[in-house]
Motif scaffolding. Sequence first.
Motif, mmCIF file in Angstrom:
data_model
loop_
_atom_site.group_PDB
_atom_site.id
_atom_site.type_symbol
_atom_site.label_atom_id
_atom_site.label_comp_id
_atom_site.label_asym_id
_atom_site.label_seq_id
_atom_site.Cartn_x
_atom_site.Cartn_y
_atom_site.Cartn_z
ATOM 1 N N GLY A 1 0.819 -1.208 0.000
ATOM 2 C CA GLY A 1 0.000 0.000 0.000
ATOM 3 C C GLY A 1 0.849 1.252 0.000
ATOM 4 O O GLY A 1 2.079 1.178 0.029
ATOM 5 N N MET A 2 0.155 2.404 -0.052
ATOM 6 C CA MET A 2 0.857 3.690 0.032
ATOM 7 C C MET A 2 0.996 4.043 1.519
ATOM 8 O O MET A 2 0.027 3.904 2.278
ATOM 9 N N VAL A 3 2.194 4.446 1.931
ATOM 10 C CA VAL A 3 2.450 4.710 3.358
ATOM 11 C C VAL A 3 1.439 5.737 3.874
ATOM 12 O O VAL A 3 1.230 6.799 3.257
ATOM 13 N N HIS A 4 0.796 5.396 4.995
ATOM 14 C CA HIS A 4 -0.234 6.263 5.585
ATOM 15 C C HIS A 4 0.397 7.605 5.976
ATOM 16 O O HIS A 4 1.485 7.632 6.560
ATOM 17 N N PRO A 5 -0.302 8.736 5.675
ATOM 18 C CA PRO A 5 0.267 10.047 6.036
ATOM 19 C C PRO A 5 0.619 10.153 7.520
ATOM 20 O O PRO A 5 1.625 10.774 7.866
ATOM 21 N N ASN A 6 -0.171 9.526 8.389
ATOM 22 C CA ASN A 6 0.141 9.564 9.833
ATOM 23 C C ASN A 6 1.507 8.951 10.123
ATOM 24 O O ASN A 6 2.250 9.431 10.977
ATOM 25 N N VAL A 7 1.824 7.844 9.404
ATOM 26 C CA VAL A 7 3.108 7.163 9.617
ATOM 27 C C VAL A 7 4.248 8.072 9.163
ATOM 28 O O VAL A 7 5.269 8.220 9.841
ATOM 29 N N LEU A 8 4.057 8.732 8.006
ATOM 30 C CA LEU A 8 5.081 9.663 7.500
ATOM 31 C C LEU A 8 5.288 10.810 8.488
ATOM 32 O O LEU A 8 6.427 11.144 8.837
ATOM 33 N N GLU A 9 4.197 11.392 8.958
ATOM 34 C CA GLU A 9 4.287 12.551 9.866
ATOM 35 C C GLU A 9 4.950 12.146 11.187
ATOM 36 O O GLU A 9 5.803 12.868 11.701
ATOM 37 N N MET A 10 4.567 10.961 11.718
ATOM 38 C CA MET A 10 5.152 10.530 13.008
ATOM 39 C C MET A 10 6.657 10.328 12.900
ATOM 40 O O MET A 10 7.385 10.499 13.868
ATOM 41 N N ALA A 11 7.131 9.937 11.690
ATOM 42 C CA ALA A 11 8.573 9.714 11.502
ATOM 43 C C ALA A 11 9.283 10.998 11.097
ATOM 44 O O ALA A 11 10.482 10.988 10.815
ATOM 45 N N GLY A 12 8.534 12.130 11.062
ATOM 46 C CA GLY A 12 9.168 13.423 10.783
ATOM 47 C C GLY A 12 9.151 13.833 9.321
ATOM 48 O O GLY A 12 9.911 14.709 8.910
ATOM 49 N N TYR A 13 8.286 13.240 8.515
ATOM 50 C CA TYR A 13 8.211 13.609 7.093
ATOM 51 C C TYR A 13 6.993 14.491 6.845
ATOM 52 O O TYR A 13 5.923 14.277 7.440
ATOM 53 N N ASP A 14 7.160 15.450 5.954
ATOM 54 C CA ASP A 14 6.051 16.296 5.531
ATOM 55 C C ASP A 14 5.248 15.496 4.506
ATOM 56 O O ASP A 14 5.708 15.281 3.377
ATOM 57 N N SER A 15 4.039 15.059 4.919
ATOM 58 C CA SER A 15 3.283 14.147 4.050
ATOM 59 C C SER A 15 2.706 14.861 2.826
ATOM 60 O O SER A 15 2.157 14.227 1.937
ATOM 61 N N LYS A 16 2.837 16.222 2.783
ATOM 62 C CA LYS A 16 2.409 16.933 1.566
ATOM 63 C C LYS A 16 3.510 16.842 0.515
ATOM 64 O O LYS A 16 3.253 16.853 -0.688
ATOM 65 N N LYS A 17 4.756 16.762 0.996
ATOM 66 C CA LYS A 17 5.893 16.738 0.083
ATOM 67 C C LYS A 17 6.323 15.294 -0.237
ATOM 68 O O LYS A 17 6.682 14.981 -1.366
ATOM 69 N N TYR A 18 6.277 14.465 0.789
ATOM 70 C CA TYR A 18 6.773 13.087 0.631
ATOM 71 C C TYR A 18 5.638 12.070 0.603
ATOM 72 O O TYR A 18 4.669 12.173 1.351
ATOM 73 N N THR A 19 5.796 11.109 -0.268
ATOM 74 C CA THR A 19 4.878 9.963 -0.277
ATOM 75 C C THR A 19 5.738 8.700 -0.341
ATOM 76 O O THR A 19 6.962 8.775 -0.501
ATOM 77 N N GLY A 20 5.096 7.571 -0.198
ATOM 78 C CA GLY A 20 5.890 6.339 -0.249
ATOM 79 C C GLY A 20 4.996 5.128 -0.414
ATOM 80 O O GLY A 20 3.781 5.206 -0.274
ATOM 81 N N PHE A 21 5.631 4.010 -0.760
ATOM 82 C CA PHE A 21 4.882 2.760 -0.768
ATOM 83 C C PHE A 21 5.620 1.708 0.058
ATOM 84 O O PHE A 21 6.826 1.848 0.301
ATOM 85 N N ALA A 22 4.862 0.723 0.504
ATOM 86 C CA ALA A 22 5.451 -0.348 1.321
ATOM 87 C C ALA A 22 4.788 -1.656 0.942
ATOM 88 O O ALA A 22 3.674 -1.677 0.413
ATOM 89 N N PHE A 23 5.497 -2.736 1.184
ATOM 90 C CA PHE A 23 4.914 -4.054 0.938
ATOM 91 C C PHE A 23 5.509 -5.045 1.938
ATOM 92 O O PHE A 23 6.559 -4.780 2.540
ATOM 93 N N GLY A 24 4.808 -6.127 2.144
ATOM 94 C CA GLY A 24 5.294 -7.126 3.091
ATOM 95 C C GLY A 24 4.902 -8.519 2.650
ATOM 96 O O GLY A 24 3.821 -8.725 2.091
ATOM 97 N N MET A 25 5.817 -9.455 2.880
ATOM 98 C CA MET A 25 5.479 -10.846 2.515
ATOM 99 C C MET A 25 6.162 -11.826 3.457
ATOM 100 O O MET A 25 7.084 -11.458 4.193
ATOM 101 N N GLY A 26 5.688 -13.066 3.430
ATOM 102 C CA GLY A 26 6.265 -14.109 4.278
ATOM 103 C C GLY A 26 7.086 -15.074 3.438
ATOM 104 O O GLY A 26 6.531 -15.766 2.587
ATOM 105 N N PRO A 27 8.412 -15.132 3.678
ATOM 106 C CA PRO A 27 9.255 -16.055 2.909
ATOM 107 C C PRO A 27 8.787 -17.506 3.026
ATOM 108 O O PRO A 27 8.927 -18.275 2.067
ATOM 109 N N GLU A 28 8.198 -17.878 4.174
ATOM 110 C CA GLU A 28 7.700 -19.254 4.319
ATOM 111 C C GLU A 28 6.632 -19.543 3.264
ATOM 112 O O GLU A 28 6.650 -20.579 2.605
ATOM 113 N N ARG A 29 5.702 -18.587 3.130
ATOM 114 C CA ARG A 29 4.616 -18.781 2.156
ATOM 115 C C ARG A 29 5.181 -18.874 0.741
ATOM 116 O O ARG A 29 4.777 -19.728 -0.053
ATOM 117 N N ILE A 30 6.132 -17.993 0.443
ATOM 118 C CA ILE A 30 6.739 -17.995 -0.900
ATOM 119 C C ILE A 30 7.446 -19.344 -1.132
ATOM 120 O O ILE A 30 7.307 -19.954 -2.196
#
Length: 345
Positions: A288-317
């Motif tokens: 998903g796209m990184v939640h603005p709250n997560v960006l702001e809590m880590a000190g990023y300006d969520s108007k200027k910065y955006t991001g994406f993240a993903f997660g998976m389990g190597p066992e499943r793969i």
Amino acid sequence: MQERLKELQEEAIQKVEQSSSLKDLNDIRVAYLGKKGPITEVLRGMGKLSAEERPVIGALANEVREAIAAKIEAKQNHLEEAAVLEKLASESIDVTLPGRPVKVGNHHPLTKIIEEIEDLFIGMGYEIAEGPEVEQDYYNFEALNLPKGHPARDMQDSFYITEEILLRTHTSPVQARTMEKNNGKGPIKIICPGKVYRRDNDDATHSHQFMQIEGLVVGENIRMSDLKGTLDVFAKKMFGQDREIRLRPSFFPFTEPSVEMDISCKVCGGHGCNVCKQTGWIEILGAGMVHPNVLEMAGYDSKKYTGFAFGMGPERIAMLKYGVDDIRHFYTNDVRFLKQFSVEE
Ligand code: 2U9
């Protein structure tokens, strides 16, 4: 007496020459030069000789004794040398023979999967980031938009050490820490592999300890299309160029919007079979796209910065890729299971 001594010398020397072993030689030494031998006997009988004869016979007896001893010694050296040469000849090794194969181990299947995924993302410019397995509640939950009392915390019940310290339930705190360290600046492109823990009952598909690989990209103008393109490259490299991907809407507290990604089933080519439960699709990861709250809590300006993240389990793969039917095989370390992964790809 002189004649007798000469005879003895000839006789002894002849025997020495004929002898073929160190034991024979020793027997000759005892027989001729020993205390009970004939030369000693001659010397003992010297008392009966005249004063003129005594030194002559004495000297001759000594000469004979020395001659025999010298002959024995020479023969002994010869026999010893021959024995060494024979031993060398019989023990020579053929250096052209092929060597015995050295027994080598192999990487654990999860290590193989993790390294394959790491390599793939390193090729796209990502760095590997790691962090502690014993984590603070803040980085594991709060910084990821999961405040105390949030219902989604129930799904990640953990092992607590104190009220504020726990075994991490995902590797997401590594991303939160990396963002915090970067002081509100981008870009960040990281892959975070590692062990995670959840208070769960172990069965064929659940384990209280398992592995995760998560990724995070933060920068200016990072869009959902970047996420989709990245996941498409990943799916094709990992599962085959003929795989299709499908994104379905989902929910994670730390991303908005959130998706789950499926790949088209390799077994049936998307037509439906037992492996894909007749759907034609197999679920691989969440993103998903990184939640603005997560960006702001880590000190990023969520108007200027955006991001994406993903997660998976190597066992499943690994279970999908190698056809493993029970997650517990990865942790019980039965060599009959592990050996099946000995052919390095
Ligand atoms: C930060 C911001 C966002 C990580 C993400 C998922 C989706 C996800 C699980 C799937 C199955 C892992 O193996 S699993 O249990 N993960 O679906 N993880 S987005 O998002 C983050 C992480 C850190 C700072």
